[in-house]
Design a protein around this motif. Structure first.
Motif, short mmCIF file in Angstrom:
data_model
loop_
_atom_site.label_atom_id
_atom_site.label_comp_id
_atom_site.label_asym_id
_atom_site.label_seq_id
_atom_site.Cartn_x
_atom_site.Cartn_y
_atom_site.Cartn_z
N TYR A 76 -1.52 17.00 -21.64
CA TYR A 76 -1.97 16.93 -20.45
C TYR A 76 -2.63 15.32 -20.22
CZ TYR A 76 -3.36 17.78 -15.69
OH TYR A 76 -3.37 17.47 -14.42
N GLU A 77 -2.12 14.71 -19.22
CA GLU A 77 -2.64 13.53 -18.88
C GLU A 77 -2.85 13.23 -17.42
OE1 GLU A 77 -1.09 10.06 -20.67
OE2 GLU A 77 -0.30 11.21 -22.10
N ARG A 78 -3.95 12.24 -17.11
CA ARG A 78 -4.04 12.09 -15.76
C ARG A 78 -2.79 11.42 -15.26
NH1 ARG A 78 -8.28 8.82 -14.04
NH2 ARG A 78 -7.89 10.00 -12.05
N PRO A 79 -2.49 11.92 -14.06
CA PRO A 79 -1.48 11.34 -13.62
C PRO A 79 -1.43 9.80 -13.05
CG PRO A 79 -2.38 12.77 -12.12
CD PRO A 79 -3.07 12.94 -13.51
N ASP A 80 -2.57 9.54 -12.59
CA ASP A 80 -2.59 8.22 -12.24
C ASP A 80 -3.58 7.09 -12.87
OD1 ASP A 80 -4.93 9.55 -11.83
OD2 ASP A 80 -5.54 8.75 -9.98
N GLU A 81 -3.49 7.60 -14.15
CA GLU A 81 -4.35 6.96 -15.06
C GLU A 81 -4.54 5.33 -15.03
OE1 GLU A 81 -5.73 7.45 -19.70
OE2 GLU A 81 -3.89 8.28 -18.84
N ALA A 103 4.58 10.23 -6.68
CA ALA A 103 5.58 10.49 -7.66
C ALA A 103 4.83 10.59 -9.07
CB ALA A 103 6.64 9.33 -7.83
N GLN A 104 3.82 9.96 -9.46
CA GLN A 104 3.35 10.29 -10.69
C GLN A 104 2.69 11.38 -10.75
OE1 GLN A 104 1.07 6.59 -10.76
NE2 GLN A 104 2.72 5.73 -12.60
N THR A 105 1.93 12.03 -9.56
CA THR A 105 1.25 13.24 -9.53
C THR A 105 2.18 14.38 -9.56
OG1 THR A 105 -0.06 11.97 -8.08
CG2 THR A 105 -0.39 14.58 -8.17
N ILE A 106 3.34 14.33 -8.83
CA ILE A 106 4.41 15.28 -8.95
C ILE A 106 4.82 15.46 -10.54
CG2 ILE A 106 6.72 15.92 -8.23
CD1 ILE A 106 5.87 14.68 -5.79
N ILE A 107 5.25 14.26 -11.18
CA ILE A 107 5.59 14.39 -12.51
C ILE A 107 4.62 14.83 -13.47
CG2 ILE A 107 6.36 12.85 -14.48
CD1 ILE A 107 7.76 11.11 -12.60
N SER A 108 3.40 14.78 -13.27
CA SER A 108 2.50 15.14 -14.19
C SER A 108 2.34 16.64 -14.12
CB SER A 108 1.14 14.35 -13.85
OG SER A 108 1.28 13.18 -14.36
N ILE A 109 2.40 17.07 -12.70
CA ILE A 109 2.06 18.59 -12.56
C ILE A 109 3.46 19.06 -13.30
CG2 ILE A 109 2.23 20.27 -10.66
CD1 ILE A 109 0.73 18.14 -8.98
N ALA A 110 4.49 18.52 -12.92
CA ALA A 110 5.78 19.37 -13.40
C ALA A 110 5.57 19.55 -15.02
CB ALA A 110 6.93 18.62 -12.88
N ARG A 111 5.33 18.46 -15.47
CA ARG A 111 5.18 18.39 -17.11
C ARG A 111 4.22 19.41 -17.50
NH1 ARG A 111 2.17 13.97 -20.31
NH2 ARG A 111 3.22 14.57 -22.49
N THR A 112 3.17 19.49 -16.77
CA THR A 112 1.90 20.53 -17.21
C THR A 112 2.65 21.80 -17.02
OG1 THR A 112 0.52 18.95 -16.05
CG2 THR A 112 -0.18 21.00 -16.92
N ASP A 114 0.93 -1.23 -0.06
CA ASP A 114 0.09 0.00 -0.05
C ASP A 114 0.90 1.31 0.03
OD1 ASP A 114 -2.86 -1.10 2.11
OD2 ASP A 114 -2.07 -1.68 0.11
N LEU A 115 1.81 1.21 0.65
CA LEU A 115 2.82 2.41 1.09
C LEU A 115 3.45 2.66 -0.14
CD1 LEU A 115 3.58 4.34 3.29
CD2 LEU A 115 5.51 3.18 3.71
N ILE A 116 3.96 1.65 -0.87
CA ILE A 116 4.80 1.86 -2.04
C ILE A 116 3.91 2.44 -3.24
CG2 ILE A 116 5.81 0.60 -3.94
CD1 ILE A 116 6.95 -1.21 -1.76
N ASN A 117 2.69 1.79 -3.27
CA ASN A 117 1.50 2.40 -4.13
C ASN A 117 1.36 3.75 -4.11
OD1 ASN A 117 1.03 0.34 -6.16
ND2 ASN A 117 -0.50 -0.62 -4.79
N LEU A 118 1.05 4.34 -2.59
CA LEU A 118 1.05 5.78 -2.43
C LEU A 118 2.01 6.51 -2.85
CD1 LEU A 118 -0.50 5.34 1.09
CD2 LEU A 118 -1.28 6.78 -0.73
#
Lengths: 448, 215
Positions: free
Chosen positions: A383-388, A258-267, A249-253
């Motif tokens: 733009y993509e969903r980060p957690d898609e 991380a994916q969220t951050i990457i997506s935001i950075a990309r955007t 669970d924690l690793i998934n979190l």
């Protein structure tokens, strides 16, 4: 002080090395040859360790590890090589403040053994010896002291609740490994409480230990190999905020985060790029434009599907499709745009954002980009969903935060595009509907 | 425990002995960490180190006991001789007194270990050529007379350190191949990889070959 003298007293101190072999062979082993400290260590083992932790006592006997291998140094230097100086001062304070009997070091020794009992019980002889000869540095010295004081005077000092590292399975039973109780766990009890009726019978301990023995021995085989490696990083099994550190669970979190951050950075990067592109003068140098294209390309690499390919459920071909988000009252709409010619993953993406409303689009800069003959068909909205494609495990800890941030960006962006009407957007291809509050994060439906 | 995958075929037990300050702990540190330890603290009682080496494609785990050289610990360190497959006897080539004491160390070793224990004589601090007090030839002669293997080494530069430990292991391994070491005897200082559940070689009581090693 008298008892501590015995650490250093050697009965048959020998002046000349030439005689020693002859003299000592006649003496009893263990007694006498090493001075009183050996007999004292034996009594520590038999009287204290056996009483407090019979399992560990038996285990050390079984491995043929006598206490004097490490105990001589521990006692003679009063643990001077086992702890860092600041910890050592605490230990010494306690030792010299205790009493004239000077028994505390004996109990500290046992408390130190019990503190690392989980490591010892899972190790073979060589590993055990390594632990004992190089005592781990990350132990809680206060806990050791409190435990030692309790053993010395059970009536006066309360037993620390986490004195023993027990093996407990996870509450949910989700983690199959064994998780020692975190040693950094805060201990609410204070050690200097008024006398309390001693409720901890040693019989109960032994019963519990017996249970552990059987449990441990079955797990031992499976775990020992991995354990050796894991022991190097001492806190591998620690529990943090309700999750064991290796919990899925924690690793998934963390992954989702991380994916969220990457997506935001990309955007954000994309929006900045488009801002620059809109404002650079028409006669800019070729290098500048190439540099911009390079940044654009990097944006493409920040695509979540590139960074976490395992989690991408879609084939890589779909990368030309880009998603955008629109928020309904309860749903997020993710719209995907495709570039006009659709030919390139050059992936030059522009992403206007709210901050960018005032900039004029097209007209001025478009010819410039065409001139450079570069990947100028950059209208893909990337733009993509980060957690898609991330595991559907709900992440209630992060979800709220992430949703808010993404919605802010996506909403403003979507509005931008609608109002500004980007010239090269051909058609809306996909609308991905997401139910934000359900466990499964996405379903996609296509509307053309 | 015993069904866990072992990454070695044998365990050899070594002891390092010799006068105080000859560099026993530094040799061990150089061998296990490949670093020279300046300001090495006094060994109290005994220190311990391990390293896995390879001899004839067999992985061998060396379990090395580094004893205290101080006279006052002599009685304590004596208990570590038991079951040593190899004994590294160290003197300091810049201090003749440490060389002169070798015979007593050798007596100890012979008395307290089994006859097949490989004894390796190391003249340490070979980098300090200018202050040398014991010549190579002299020590070599002593070694030959007593059937010891011999090398001059330097824990500081690392010269010959590996060789000394590895040569000892090769000799022990050779003894095993020639059947001179009984792997089941705890006195041999050699353990085979445990093969049966619940069995560790050290607690596996085998008939003692020497009665005086009672400690």
């Amino acid at each position: 002080m008298s008892s501590i003298e015995s650490y250093y007293r050697i009965k048959n101190f020998l002046q000349s090395p030439t005689h020693c072999a002859v003299i000592d062979d006649d003496l009893n082993p263990g007694m006498g040859t090493g001075g009183e400290i050996l007999s004292q260590l034996n009594s520590i083992r038999e009287k204290i360790l056996a009483k407090e932790d019979l399992h560990l006592h038996n285990y050390l006997l079984k491995l043929d590890i006598p206490l004097h291998i490490f105990g001589i140094r521990w006692l003679r230097l009063l643990f001077g090589r086992e702890f860092a100086l600041l910890d050592l001062l605490i230990i010494w304070d306690a030792i010299f403040a205790d009493s004239d009997h000077f028994n505390l070091p004996n109990y500290i020794l046992v408390a130190m053994l019990i503190r690392i009992r989980d490591k010892l019980l899972l190790s073979d002889q060589t590993t055990c010896l390594t632990y004992l000869m190089r005592y781990p540095t990350n132990v809680d010295v206060n806990l050791i002291l409190r435990h030692a004081l309790h053993m010395l005077q059970p009536k006066r000092f309360e037993r620390p609740s986490n004195a023993f590292v027990y093996y407990t399975s996870n509450k949910q039973g989700a983690v199959k490994g064994i998780i020692p109780i975190s040693r950094k766990a805060s201990d609410p009890e204070t050690s200097y409480k008024s006398p309390k009726s001693g409720s901890h019978s040693s019989g109960e301990h032994i019963y519990r230990m017996d249970e552990q023995i059987t449990k441990l021995q079955t797990q031992n085989a499976a775990n020992s190999a991995a354990q050796f490696r894991r022991d190097v990083s001492e806190d591998a099994n620690a529990v943090a905020e309700g999750y064991s550190k290796n919990s899925l669970d924690l690793i998934n979190l963390e992954l989702q985060n991380a994916q969220t951050i990457i997506s935001i950075a990309r955007t954000k990067l994309q929006s900045y790029i488009s801002t620059i592109k809109n404002n650079i003068p028409g006669n800019s140098s070729k290098e500048l434009l190439q540099a911009l294209d390079g940044i654009d390309e990097l944006c493409g690499f920040l695509d979540v599907k590139f960074v976490f390919p395992i989690h991408a459920t879609r084939p890589p071909i779909d990368e030309a499709l880009e998603a955008n988000e629109q928020v309904n009252s309860k749903k997020s709409l993710w719209k995907k745009y495709k570039s006009n010619d659709g030919m390139t993953l050059a992936g030059v993406d522009t992403k206007p954002m709210a901050s960018h409303e005032s900039h004029s689009v097209g007209g001025k800069h478009r010819p410039v980009l065409a001139d450079t003959n570069s990947i100028s068909e950059f209208t893909i909205n990337a733009y993509e969903r980060p957690d898609e494609n991330v595991s559907a495990t709900p992440s209630h800890l992060l979800r709220g935060v992430r949703e808010i941030e993404l919605l802010t960006i996506a909403t403003s962006e979507y509005v931008d595009e609608l109002t500004e009407g980007q010239p090269n957007i051909a058609d809306i291809q996909n609308v991905i509907t997401t139910t934000t509050n359900s466990g499964t994060t996405q379903k996609s439906q296509f509307s053309k | 425990m015993s069904s866990a995958p072992y990454n070695y075929n044998y365990i050899f037990k070594y002891i390092i002995i010799g006068d105080m300050g000859v560099g026993k702990s530094c040799l061990l540190h150089q061998f296990t960490e490949k670093k020279f330890m300046a300001n090495c603290p006094h060994t109290i009682g005994v220190e311990f180190g391990t390293r896995i080496i390879e001899v004839d494609d067999k992985k061998i785990k060396l379990q090395i006991w580094d004893t205290a050289g101080q006279e006052r610990f002599r009685a304590v360190t004596r208990s570590y001789y038991r079951g040593a497959a190899g004994a590294l006897m160290v003197y300091d080539i810049t201090r003749r007194s440490t060389y002169n004491h070798l015979s007593s160390w050798l007596t100890d070793t012979r008395n307290l270990t089994n006859p097949n224990t490989v004894i390796f004589l190391i003249g340490n601090k070979s980098d300090l050529e200018s202050t040398r007090e014991v010549t190579y030839e002299e020590a070599k002669e002593f070694a030959d007379e007593n059937g010891l293997m011999f090398l001059e080494a330097s824990a500081m530069s690392g010269q010959n350190v590996e060789e000394a430990f590895l040569e000892t292991a090769r000799k022990i391994y050779q003894n095993i191949q020639e059947g001179r070491l009984d792997l089941n005897a705890s006195e041999s200082g050699v353990q085979h990889r445990p093969s049966q559940p619940g069995r560790t070689s050290l607690t596996n009581e085998a008939p003692n070959t020497k009665d005086q090693c009672s400690c």
